[in-house]
Design an enzyme around this catalytic site. Structure first.
Site, PDB file in Angstrom:
ATOM      1  CB  CYS A  47     123.542 -12.740  74.390  1.00 43.39           C
ATOM      2  SG  CYS A  47     122.089 -13.565  75.047  1.00 43.39           S
ATOM      3  CG  ASP A  48     118.263 -10.868  74.013  1.00 42.16           C
ATOM      4  OD1 ASP A  48     119.171 -11.232  74.789  1.00 42.16           O
ATOM      5  OD2 ASP A  48     117.066 -10.876  74.339  1.00 42.16           O
ATOM      6  CB  ALA A  49     122.329  -6.914  70.824  1.00 43.46           C
TER       7      ALA A  49
END
Length: 375
Positions: A163-165
């Site tokens: 999800c950081d992406a």
């Protein structure tokens, strides 16, 4: 006896935190004070840019995602400041690195710095600032990764399967679309973002898993939704929507996710104003954490400023959250309680910080400033 003593200490700490929380949420927010604290934090971070404050053994590379996230907030502060030194500092970083993205061609983390390059291009109108980013993204579109989203399969992080992406790369695609008018950038963004969301988004909880390895796992009986991980997503949605026509179907897609997350975040904010490191596990993660929480303050304030969120409903959460974040800035300008680099709920300390936490704080300040009347 020992157990009783520890419980007593915990009760005292809890009471202290609640008292501080009551004081901080009662304080009015003034635009000039928001500016002052942003300047203090920005100046401290520039002065300590190569500092080692959360356990790593050498400074981050200037193009690393950690610094890329700092620049996202710093460029927002630069636009507010009366001093060009912040723009000059960012421009020097670009010039010294020949406006290149970081080393991995497909990896979202290494695209993050492109957000700063495009903002500088908007100010200076110098094509060389964005040419390497355009060239690399054009290559990616012509040679799209066929990797699986499943964790630990070959080359899996060549796509946005964590999800950081969704903070790191999608806003660069959206910005390229906005400045060039070429829909190919938007089309690629939509295809990949939807695939990532279909894989990581828990529809019941309206939150994102950090990656596949956390699906189906419980922490003290609760699903594991990492605060900073969802902060990356929430801020990323905001930064993407900033570039799109609010009447477009693409904007409405992101807005739908944003509203679901905002509603959930309002419901799970802690009484102290921050968000627990494991979003559904407040009882087990009482320590404040300022990077994820700052991203939530940023996104919620942005929503109010854009007429998306009701101020009466969401304004108190922003006020409480911002005052809590300011309460963790030291006298000399260091933002404390930033969780070190990781991928899951963990620990944070008052004397530990990180550049991405500063970036999140500056992003939050830029919208809180507007919310309370700053021009």
């Amino acid at each position: 006896m020992k157990l009783l003593k520890m419980k007593s200490i915990r009760n005292i700490l809890a009471s202290t935190v609640l008292a501080i929380s009551f004081i901080s949420t009662a304080q009015d927010i003034k635009p000039n004070e928001v500016e002052q604290i942003m300047k203090k934090v920005a100046d401290w971070q520039i002065d300590h840019f190569d500092g080692l404050y959360s356990g790593h053994t050498k400074p981050h590379h200037p193009l690393d995602w950690t610094n890329g996230a700092l620049y996202v907030g710093m460029v927002k502060w630069a636009a507010m400041a009366d001093d060009d030194k912040y723009y000059n500092w960012l421009k020097t970083i670009g010039e010294e690195n020949e406006w290149q993205l970081h080393r991995r061609k497909y990896h979202a983390d290494d695209h993050t710095v492109g957000q700063m390059y495009i903002e500088l291009y908007r100010k200076y109108n110098d094509e060389k600032m964005i040419e390497p980013t355009k060239e690399q993204f054009n290559f990616i579109m012509m040679h799209p990764s066929q990797s699986s989203f499943h964790w630990k399969t070959p080359y899996h992080q060549d796509r946005w399967n964590w999800c950081d992406a969704l903070f790191m790369s999608p806003p660069v695609w959206a910005k390229l679309y906005k400045i060039t008018g070429e829909k190919k950038y938007l089309d690629f963004l939509m295809t990949e973002f939807k695939a990532s969301t279909d894989f990581l988004f828990d529809k019941k909880e309206s939150l994102y898993y950090r990656d596949e390895s956390y699906m189906g796992k419980l922490d003290h009986g609760t699903k594991i939704f990492w605060a900073r991980g969802n902060g990356w997503v929430f801020a990323g949605l905001t930064n993407v929507m900033n570039e799109l026509d609010p009447k477009s179907k693409e904007y409405k897609y992101f807005l739908g996710i944003y509203k679901k997350m905002a509603k959930k975040l309002l419901a799970i904010q802690t009484p102290q104003g921050h968000w627990a490191m494991s979003l559904l596990g407040q009882d087990f993660y009482p320590t404040p954490e300022t990077s994820g929480s700052s991203f939530y303050v940023y996104g919620l304030a942005w929503g109010i400023n854009h007429g998306i969120l009701d101020k009466t409903t969401y304004g108190p959460a922003v006020k409480k959250g911002w005052n809590a974040m300011v309460g963790h800035v030291t006298d000399d300008g260091m933002l404390g309680y930033v969780q070190p680099i990781g991928a899951a709920p963990g620990k944070a300390w008052p004397d530990k910080t990180e550049v991405y936490g500063t970036g999140a704080f500056l992003s939050a300040g830029s919208e809180v400033y507007k919310l309370y009347g700053g021009q």
